[in-house]
Write a protein that holds these residues in place. Structure first.
Motif, PDB file in Angstrom:
ATOM      1  N   ALA A 191       1.021  -1.267   0.564  1.00 18.02           N
ATOM      2  CA  ALA A 191      -0.264  -0.317   0.141  1.00 18.02           C
ATOM      3  C   ALA A 191       1.080   1.147  -0.295  1.00 18.02           C
ATOM      4  O   ALA A 191       1.240   2.517  -0.208  1.00 18.02           O
ATOM      5  CB  ALA A 191      -0.850  -0.334   1.151  1.00 18.02           C
ATOM      6  N   ILE A 192       1.876   1.096   0.237  1.00 13.08           N
ATOM      7  CA  ILE A 192       3.023   2.447   1.138  1.00 13.08           C
ATOM      8  C   ILE A 192       3.441   2.912  -0.738  1.00 13.08           C
ATOM      9  O   ILE A 192       3.679   3.763  -1.157  1.00 13.08           O
ATOM     10  CB  ILE A 192       4.112   1.921   1.722  1.00 13.08           C
ATOM     11  CG1 ILE A 192       3.026   2.433   2.886  1.00 13.08           C
ATOM     12  CG2 ILE A 192       4.763   3.356   1.891  1.00 13.08           C
ATOM     13  CD1 ILE A 192       2.432   2.922   3.434  1.00 13.08           C
ATOM     14  N   LYS A 193       3.967   1.063  -0.762  1.00 17.71           N
ATOM     15  CA  LYS A 193       4.877   1.814  -2.491  1.00 17.71           C
ATOM     16  C   LYS A 193       3.815   2.022  -3.366  1.00 17.71           C
ATOM     17  O   LYS A 193       4.115   2.957  -4.650  1.00 17.71           O
ATOM     18  CB  LYS A 193       5.282   0.032  -2.688  1.00 17.71           C
ATOM     19  CG  LYS A 193       6.289  -0.023  -1.981  1.00 17.71           C
ATOM     20  CD  LYS A 193       6.863  -2.129  -2.565  1.00 17.71           C
ATOM     21  CE  LYS A 193       7.661  -2.282  -1.613  1.00 17.71           C
ATOM     22  NZ  LYS A 193       9.007  -2.013  -2.013  1.00 17.71           N
ATOM     23  N   ARG A 194       2.289   1.655  -3.840  1.00 19.20           N
ATOM     24  CA  ARG A 194       1.783   2.314  -4.588  1.00 19.20           C
ATOM     25  C   ARG A 194       1.299   3.588  -4.502  1.00 19.20           C
ATOM     26  O   ARG A 194       1.641   4.230  -5.406  1.00 19.20           O
ATOM     27  CB  ARG A 194      -0.129   1.455  -4.474  1.00 19.20           C
ATOM     28  CG  ARG A 194      -0.935   1.534  -4.988  1.00 19.20           C
ATOM     29  CD  ARG A 194      -1.717   0.612  -5.259  1.00 19.20           C
ATOM     30  NE  ARG A 194      -1.227  -0.501  -5.211  1.00 19.20           N
ATOM     31  CZ  ARG A 194      -2.057  -1.350  -3.755  1.00 19.20           C
ATOM     32  NH1 ARG A 194      -2.004  -0.787  -1.835  1.00 19.20           N
ATOM     33  NH2 ARG A 194      -1.862  -2.584  -3.958  1.00 19.20           N
ATOM     34  N   ALA A 195       1.310   4.327  -2.857  1.00 19.46           N
ATOM     35  CA  ALA A 195       0.909   5.603  -2.684  1.00 19.46           C
ATOM     36  C   ALA A 195       1.735   6.307  -3.135  1.00 19.46           C
ATOM     37  O   ALA A 195       2.509   7.115  -3.509  1.00 19.46           O
ATOM     38  CB  ALA A 195       0.863   6.081  -1.299  1.00 19.46           C
ATOM     39  N   MET A 196       3.308   5.560  -3.053  1.00 20.33           N
ATOM     40  CA  MET A 196       5.022   6.491  -3.602  1.00 20.33           C
ATOM     41  C   MET A 196       4.516   7.107  -5.407  1.00 20.33           C
ATOM     42  O   MET A 196       5.792   7.210  -6.009  1.00 20.33           O
ATOM     43  CB  MET A 196       5.726   5.511  -3.023  1.00 20.33           C
ATOM     44  CG  MET A 196       5.900   5.752  -1.930  1.00 20.33           C
ATOM     45  SD  MET A 196       7.709   4.413  -1.157  1.00 20.33           S
ATOM     46  CE  MET A 196       8.281   5.283   0.272  1.00 20.33           C
ATOM     47  N   VAL A 197       4.000   5.863  -5.995  1.00 20.27           N
ATOM     48  CA  VAL A 197       3.890   5.690  -7.524  1.00 20.27           C
ATOM     49  C   VAL A 197       3.614   6.997  -7.598  1.00 20.27           C
ATOM     50  O   VAL A 197       3.766   7.241  -8.435  1.00 20.27           O
ATOM     51  CB  VAL A 197       3.197   4.249  -7.953  1.00 20.27           C
ATOM     52  CG1 VAL A 197       3.781   4.173  -9.061  1.00 20.27           C
ATOM     53  CG2 VAL A 197       4.799   3.088  -7.382  1.00 20.27           C
TER      54      VAL A 197
END
Length: 253
Positions: A191-197
């Motif tokens: 979820a964090i990685k998705r938000a970073m992208v």
């Protein structure tokens, strides 16, 4: 063949076949079974293989997620080349996200001292390494720290990301495939990685070639959402072409 080269070949075969056995490896690599057993022990200590009777199995097949320290000892030369190649993707000034990971950690070490940047990180060790740099403005995302990866996750990390707009996100992934995209074992970290992208105008994936044989539980981006993939020369040229056909520019450092 040096021990490190032999161990990388053993790991490659294990990931390709799902299992390796001592006797076959000894015969095909022209070494003793005792040498192979020592290699398997070293790879198990590095957290990438799990010993079983007569051989070994890659940890991905068993659903294990190696700890950060174990992953940091694998593919070190490749990760350093990838990190140096990633410097070409830095903006002259502005803001970047650097995701928690071992290859992204090497990028942190080689960031130039003559460039003013705002750097957003979700890793306490990376924040500590960056904070002493006078030319950098460091933003540390809060939240729960995962012991496996030392990455911050959950709402306290997600909420700030929702309000950010950065120039480039340098991303890490446990797995990358043509069909499933970028994956990682933990849904909270995904979820964090998705938000970073989503927070970045451009996204750059830093991933050594072994990541392209793995798929994990939680998907956080498709290849079409990534602008640049930086890997190493171990990435098969045909697979690199297939990845590029899915959208991103592919660089083999």
């Amino acid at each position: 063949m040096y021990a490190e080269e032999r161990q990388q070949e053993i790991l490659r075969r294990a990931r390709a076949a799902g299992r390796v056995d001592v006797v076959t490896l000894a015969a095909e690599l022209d070494v003793t079974t005792e040498t192979i057993r020592r290699d398997l022990t070293s790879l198990e200590r590095a957290g990438v293989l799990r010993r079983v009777h007569g051989g070994a199995i890659p940890v991905e097949r068993l659903g294990f997620e190696p700890a950060l320290a174990a992953r940091d000892e694998v593919m070190t030369a490749e990760k350093e080349r990838i990190a140096k190649a990633a410097l070409a993707e830095l903006p002259e000034d502005g803001s970047v996200i650097i995701d928690a990971g071992t290859t992204t950690g090497r990028l942190v070490k080689v960031l130039p001292a003559d460039r003013e940047l705002t750097v957003v990180v979700n890793s306490p060790p990376l924040a500590t390494a960056l904070a002493a740099r006078a030319n950098l403005h460091v933003i540390m995302l809060g939240g729960r720290v995962r012991g496996k990866t030392l990455a911050t996750v959950d709402d306290w990390a997600l909420r700030p990301l929702a309000g950010l707009n950065v120039d480039v996100a340098f991303m890490a992934a446990n797995g990358c495939s043509l069909t499933r995209g970028l994956t990682t074992p933990d849904p909270a970290e995904a979820a964090i990685k998705r938000a970073m992208v989503e927070a970045a105008q451009r996204s750059v994936l830093l991933a050594d070639h072994t990541k392209f044989t793995n798929t994990y539980l939680a998907r956080f981006a498709g290849l079409g959402e990534i602008d640049v993939v930086i890997s190493d020369t171990g990435l098969d040229p045909a697979l690199a072409a297939d990845v590029a056909a899915a959208g991103p520019e592919v660089i083999r450092a």
